[in-house]
Scaffold this motif. Structure first.
Motif, short mmCIF file in Angstrom:
data_model
loop_
_atom_site.label_atom_id
_atom_site.label_comp_id
_atom_site.label_asym_id
_atom_site.label_seq_id
_atom_site.Cartn_x
_atom_site.Cartn_y
_atom_site.Cartn_z
N THR A 15 0.85 -1.09 0.26
CA THR A 15 -0.14 -0.01 0.07
C THR A 15 0.96 1.24 -0.15
OG1 THR A 15 -1.66 -1.08 1.23
CG2 THR A 15 -1.83 1.25 1.15
N GLY A 16 1.91 1.48 0.87
CA GLY A 16 2.69 2.24 1.04
C GLY A 16 3.50 2.76 -0.18
N LEU A 17 3.97 1.59 -0.93
CA LEU A 17 4.58 1.86 -2.29
C LEU A 17 3.94 2.61 -3.11
CD1 LEU A 17 6.71 -1.44 -2.38
CD2 LEU A 17 7.74 0.98 -2.28
N GLN A 18 2.24 2.13 -3.33
CA GLN A 18 1.53 2.56 -4.45
C GLN A 18 0.96 4.01 -4.15
OE1 GLN A 18 -1.39 0.65 -6.41
NE2 GLN A 18 0.04 -1.20 -7.04
N ILE A 19 0.99 4.27 -2.88
CA ILE A 19 0.52 5.66 -2.45
C ILE A 19 1.87 6.41 -2.81
CG2 ILE A 19 0.20 7.25 -0.44
CD1 ILE A 19 -1.39 5.18 0.97
N HIS A 20 2.96 6.20 -2.69
CA HIS A 20 4.28 6.99 -2.91
C HIS A 20 4.30 7.26 -4.41
CE1 HIS A 20 8.33 8.24 -3.30
NE2 HIS A 20 8.15 8.51 -1.88
N GLU A 21 3.93 5.98 -4.91
CA GLU A 21 4.06 6.23 -6.51
C GLU A 21 3.00 7.11 -7.27
OE1 GLU A 21 5.00 5.09 -10.61
OE2 GLU A 21 6.11 4.58 -8.70
N ARG A 22 1.96 7.11 -6.72
CA ARG A 22 0.69 7.92 -6.86
C ARG A 22 0.98 9.46 -6.68
NH1 ARG A 22 -4.78 5.22 -7.53
NH2 ARG A 22 -4.36 3.18 -7.79
N LEU A 23 1.85 9.62 -5.53
CA LEU A 23 2.16 11.14 -5.14
C LEU A 23 3.19 11.65 -5.51
CD1 LEU A 23 0.79 10.81 -1.46
CD2 LEU A 23 -0.59 11.67 -3.60
N ARG A 24 4.24 10.91 -5.93
CA ARG A 24 5.68 11.20 -6.01
C ARG A 24 5.75 12.49 -7.01
NH1 ARG A 24 8.96 6.40 -9.00
NH2 ARG A 24 7.81 6.55 -11.16
N ASP A 25 5.12 12.57 -7.93
CA ASP A 25 5.12 13.73 -9.02
C ASP A 25 4.05 14.93 -8.75
OD1 ASP A 25 7.09 12.12 -10.37
OD2 ASP A 25 5.72 11.20 -11.70
N ARG A 26 3.64 14.63 -7.84
CA ARG A 26 2.75 16.00 -7.33
C ARG A 26 3.42 17.17 -7.15
NH1 ARG A 26 -2.50 14.05 -5.47
NH2 ARG A 26 -2.97 15.86 -4.62
N THR A 27 2.95 18.44 -7.47
CA THR A 27 3.61 19.62 -7.29
C THR A 27 2.85 20.39 -6.10
OG1 THR A 27 2.47 20.53 -8.98
CG2 THR A 27 4.77 19.80 -9.67
N ASP A 28 1.66 19.93 -5.86
CA ASP A 28 1.01 20.56 -5.10
C ASP A 28 1.14 20.36 -3.44
OD1 ASP A 28 -0.27 18.31 -5.43
OD2 ASP A 28 -2.17 18.75 -4.88
N LEU A 29 2.01 19.35 -3.35
CA LEU A 29 2.32 18.98 -1.90
C LEU A 29 3.90 18.68 -1.80
CD1 LEU A 29 2.75 15.57 -2.14
CD2 LEU A 29 0.28 15.92 -2.18
N ARG A 30 4.45 18.52 -0.60
CA ARG A 30 5.75 17.93 -0.48
C ARG A 30 5.51 16.68 0.24
NH1 ARG A 30 7.95 21.77 3.65
NH2 ARG A 30 5.61 22.32 3.87
#
Length: 308
Positions: A15-30
């Motif tokens: 689960t954590g790996l996929q959450i990281h995958e879905r969020l890693r390219d987002r520019t609206d959060l750190r």
């Protein structure tokens, strides 16, 4: 003003790996995770969770409880992907489509508990029907579900993809003690007055779920038929982005259900299959156990909370 800091605690599991995958390219959060050398350091983890705006916990139940106990900063908001808080009255249940007003409740919450994968399908099918009075809360509900082996976490992935994968089992029914930890969650949030009978299984595919609930029309109120059940679900989910109810005409042409058809998405497809002659109805839900059943749902909840 800086963008929100999101801390993933436990980003090494499925689960954590996929959450990281879905969020890693987002520019609206750190996005922030701990390096390997610090992941088991209680002091460093406490510092990290108290420094973030939103923490996403991808931990075993006991570790998730300890992580929450370590929070002293009242501004920290939490999405817990474990099952530790899913029936806790002080936590908001993170299934936005469950009932009207749920997205707003999630958006305003400080503590959100991500639904379990199997409960997402079961509650998604049952809650609208009970809310509408089409099913009694005392109905003897029986649920069967087959998940991809990633539902077992890293142990399942290792069994099927590791060195000994040639010996991996093609199919296994489990939970034979009839006390699966998801059952109380299903009962509470579907608003059943009786404990449902839940029988889960794993198949030899990586991810995806087919969940089914059989119903007998003779046990429902007079005049309630399969078409009425379908119409209720269609009304409830009308216009929702991530849950679709198949038209009855489409369901009549279906010969099989593929658990993998929605893999990689945050979508769930619900269907109603009818046999009027025998008075039987089969409700089904198909979705990705790592998508709408886990990481996709967590990101959906995160977006609701970030928008508030």
């Amino acid at each position: 003003m800086s963008s929100p800091l999101v801390f993933i605690d436990g980003d090494q599991g499925t689960t954590g790996l996929q959450i990281h995958e879905r969020l890693r390219d987002r520019t609206d959060l750190r996005l922030f995770t701990l390096p390997a050398a610090e992941r088991k350091d209680p002091r460093r983890r406490a510092e990290a969770i108290n420094a973030c705006d939103i923490a996403i916990l991808c931990l075993p139940d006991d570790a998730a409880r300890k992580a929450v106990d370590a929070i002293v900063n009242p501004a920290v908001r939490v999405i817990d992907a474990s099952s530790a808080h899913r029936t806790h009255p002080d936590w908001t249940y993170g299934f936005p489509e469950m009932t009207p007003g749920q997205p707003e409740r999630i958006a305003n919450a400080h503590r959100v508990t991500n639904p379990g994968c199997y409960p997402t399908g079961a509650i998604g099918l049952l809650r609208p029907l009970l809310q509408a009075g089409l099913m009694p809360g005392s109905y003897p509900v029986s649920i069967h579900a087959v998940s991809g082996y990633s539902g077992r976490g890293r142990a399942g992935v290792e069994e099927h993809e590791g060195p000994g994968s040639v010996n991996a089992r093609a199919y296994q029914v489990y939970g034979l003690e009839l006390a699966h930890k998801h059952t109380p969650e299903i009962q509470r949030h579907a608003e059943l007055t009786q404990r449902p009978l839940f029988v889960p299984a794993y198949g030899a595919f990586r991810q995806g779920i087919v969940l089914t609930v059989p119903l007998e029309l003779r046990l429902l109120a007079p005049g309630v038929d399969g078409a009425a059940l379908h119409a209720c679900l269609a009304r409830h989910y009308d216009g929702m982005a991530h849950v679709r109810v198949s038209p009855l005409e489409e369901s009549r042409a279906v010969k099989h259900l593929d658990p993998q058809v929605l893999n990689g998405t945050n979508d769930m497809n619900l269907s109603v299959f009818l046999n009027q002659e025998h008075g039987h109805v089969l409700l089904s839900a198909v979705f990705d156990n790592l998508g709408k059943g886990a990481s996709g749902a967590a990101v959906q909840n995160l977006d609701l909370m970030l928008a508030h």
